[in-house]
Motif scaffolding. Structure first.
Motif, PDB file in Angstrom:
ATOM      1  N   ILE A 188      36.980  34.863  40.524  1.00 46.22           N
ATOM      2  CA  ILE A 188      37.495  35.580  41.693  1.00 46.22           C
ATOM      3  C   ILE A 188      38.869  35.037  42.076  1.00 46.22           C
ATOM      4  O   ILE A 188      39.802  35.806  42.364  1.00 46.22           O
ATOM      5  N   ALA A 189      39.011  33.715  42.106  1.00 48.68           N
ATOM      6  CA  ALA A 189      40.298  33.118  42.482  1.00 48.68           C
ATOM      7  C   ALA A 189      41.402  33.556  41.533  1.00 48.68           C
ATOM      8  O   ALA A 189      42.492  33.959  41.960  1.00 48.68           O
ATOM      9  N   ARG A 190      41.145  33.514  40.255  1.00 46.08           N
ATOM     10  CA  ARG A 190      42.176  33.858  39.277  1.00 46.08           C
ATOM     11  C   ARG A 190      42.576  35.334  39.380  1.00 46.08           C
ATOM     12  O   ARG A 190      43.763  35.676  39.345  1.00 46.08           O
ATOM     13  N   SER A 191      41.607  36.211  39.511  1.00 48.23           N
ATOM     14  CA  SER A 191      41.922  37.637  39.561  1.00 48.23           C
ATOM     15  C   SER A 191      42.697  37.993  40.829  1.00 48.23           C
ATOM     16  O   SER A 191      43.653  38.784  40.782  1.00 48.23           O
ATOM     17  N   GLN A 192      42.319  37.402  41.972  1.00 47.84           N
ATOM     18  CA  GLN A 192      42.976  37.747  43.227  1.00 47.84           C
ATOM     19  C   GLN A 192      44.363  37.117  43.351  1.00 47.84           C
ATOM     20  O   GLN A 192      45.263  37.701  43.957  1.00 47.84           O
ATOM     21  N   ILE A 193      44.546  35.944  42.798  1.00 50.81           N
ATOM     22  CA  ILE A 193      45.888  35.335  42.792  1.00 50.81           C
ATOM     23  C   ILE A 193      46.830  36.181  41.959  1.00 50.81           C
ATOM     24  O   ILE A 193      47.967  36.469  42.365  1.00 50.81           O
ATOM     25  N   ARG A 194      46.397  36.626  40.790  1.00 49.04           N
ATOM     26  CA  ARG A 194      47.228  37.491  39.953  1.00 49.04           C
ATOM     27  C   ARG A 194      47.541  38.802  40.677  1.00 49.04           C
ATOM     28  O   ARG A 194      48.681  39.291  40.650  1.00 49.04           O
ATOM     29  N   ALA A 195      46.510  39.393  41.300  1.00 49.22           N
ATOM     30  CA  ALA A 195      46.703  40.679  41.968  1.00 49.22           C
ATOM     31  C   ALA A 195      47.692  40.569  43.121  1.00 49.22           C
ATOM     32  O   ALA A 195      48.499  41.478  43.342  1.00 49.22           O
ATOM     33  N   GLU A 196      47.662  39.473  43.859  1.00 46.25           N
ATOM     34  CA  GLU A 196      48.564  39.318  45.003  1.00 46.25           C
ATOM     35  C   GLU A 196      50.000  39.041  44.556  1.00 46.25           C
ATOM     36  O   GLU A 196      50.954  39.547  45.146  1.00 46.25           O
ATOM     37  N   ILE A 197      50.152  38.251  43.522  1.00 45.88           N
ATOM     38  CA  ILE A 197      51.505  37.952  43.029  1.00 45.88           C
ATOM     39  C   ILE A 197      52.197  39.217  42.539  1.00 45.88           C
ATOM     40  O   ILE A 197      53.425  39.356  42.645  1.00 45.88           O
TER      41      ILE A 197
END
Length: 245
Positions: free
Chosen positions: A144-153
């Motif tokens: 979850i952390a990896r997917s959401q960090i990528r999506a926000e960037i």
């Protein structure tokens, strides 16, 4: 001469009654030992009942009783945990490069190091154990952390996420991840962007841009200072001409 006689030493007789008593005492000891659950500080206890499954009520810190051999206890860490994804080997949870490659809004790709601080919801630990299991970090926290960090960037340009709007991007990541974790009985404390790196070519472009901006600011400052000195000379000249005979 008389022939010497040897007596065979007599072994102590162990009565069957004594053996039975020892065995019974050992069984009672094992039953009592298995019926006790000690939950250490910062942990929560989970009970699995062979007939009813995982019990809803969690065990707080301290000593508790359970049905010996019929119920099995598990301990879960309820303290703050840290999961770091780093490009440097040995620095994060994964020994090798575990950083994230994320595309930005202006078509660049950045490498991101991040740390996630979290803890499990103590009041929902039984549900987490039943639905996810003890490996919730690999199943929930990390993906979850990896997917959401990528999506926000992807919502920011490279220079914005690097410096100008980095705090804003970090806050948005926290909001997104916090909601998704809560649905899985995990409490997010904070996502920290540790390091953001560009490609060498783009890093050079940014450096040149920053140098150009600094030169412009310096030129503007020099212009303002020159105007200030010119104004001071003009005012001084007027004062002298006014008071001269």
């Amino acid at each position: 001469m008389a022939t010497p006689t040897f007596q065979v030493p007599q072994l102590p007789q162990i009565r069957l009654k004594n053996v039975t008593g020892i065995i019974l005492a050992l069984i009672v000891f094992l039953i009592i030992l298995d019926g006790l659950v000690s939950v250490p500080p910062g942990s929560v206890g989970i009970i699995y009942d062979r007939g009813r499954g995982v019990l809803e009520k969690e065990l707080p810190e301290g000593l508790h009783l359970k049905i010996p051999f019929w119920q099995v206890s598990y301990l879960m860490d309820a303290r703050t945990q840290e999961y770091t994804m780093s490009i440097s080997p040995g620095e994060g949870a994964v020994y090798s490069d575990d950083s994230m490659s994320a595309p930005t809004a202006d078509g660049q790709t950045v490498k991101v190091d991040a740390t996630v601080l979290f803890h499990i919801n103590k009041d929902k630990a039984s549900n987490l154990f039943q639905t996810v299991g003890p490996d919730y970090i690999q199943k929930i926290v990390r993906p979850i952390a990896r997917s959401q960090i990528r999506a926000e960037i992807a919502n920011y340009s490279a220079i914005d996420v690097y410096a100008k709007r980095r705090d804003e991007a970090e806050d948005q990541m926290n909001e997104r991840i916090k909601k998704l974790y809560a649905a899985k009985d995990i409490v997010l404390e904070r996502v920290l962007l540790r390091h953001i790196a560009f490609s060498p070519q783009y890093a050079q472009v940014i450096e040149e841009k920053q140098v150009a901006e600094q030169l412009i600011q310096k030129a503007e400052f020099q212009r303002q200072e020159a105007e200030k000195r010119s104004e001071e000379r003009r005012v001084g000249k007027e004062c002298r001409s006014r008071w001269s005979p």
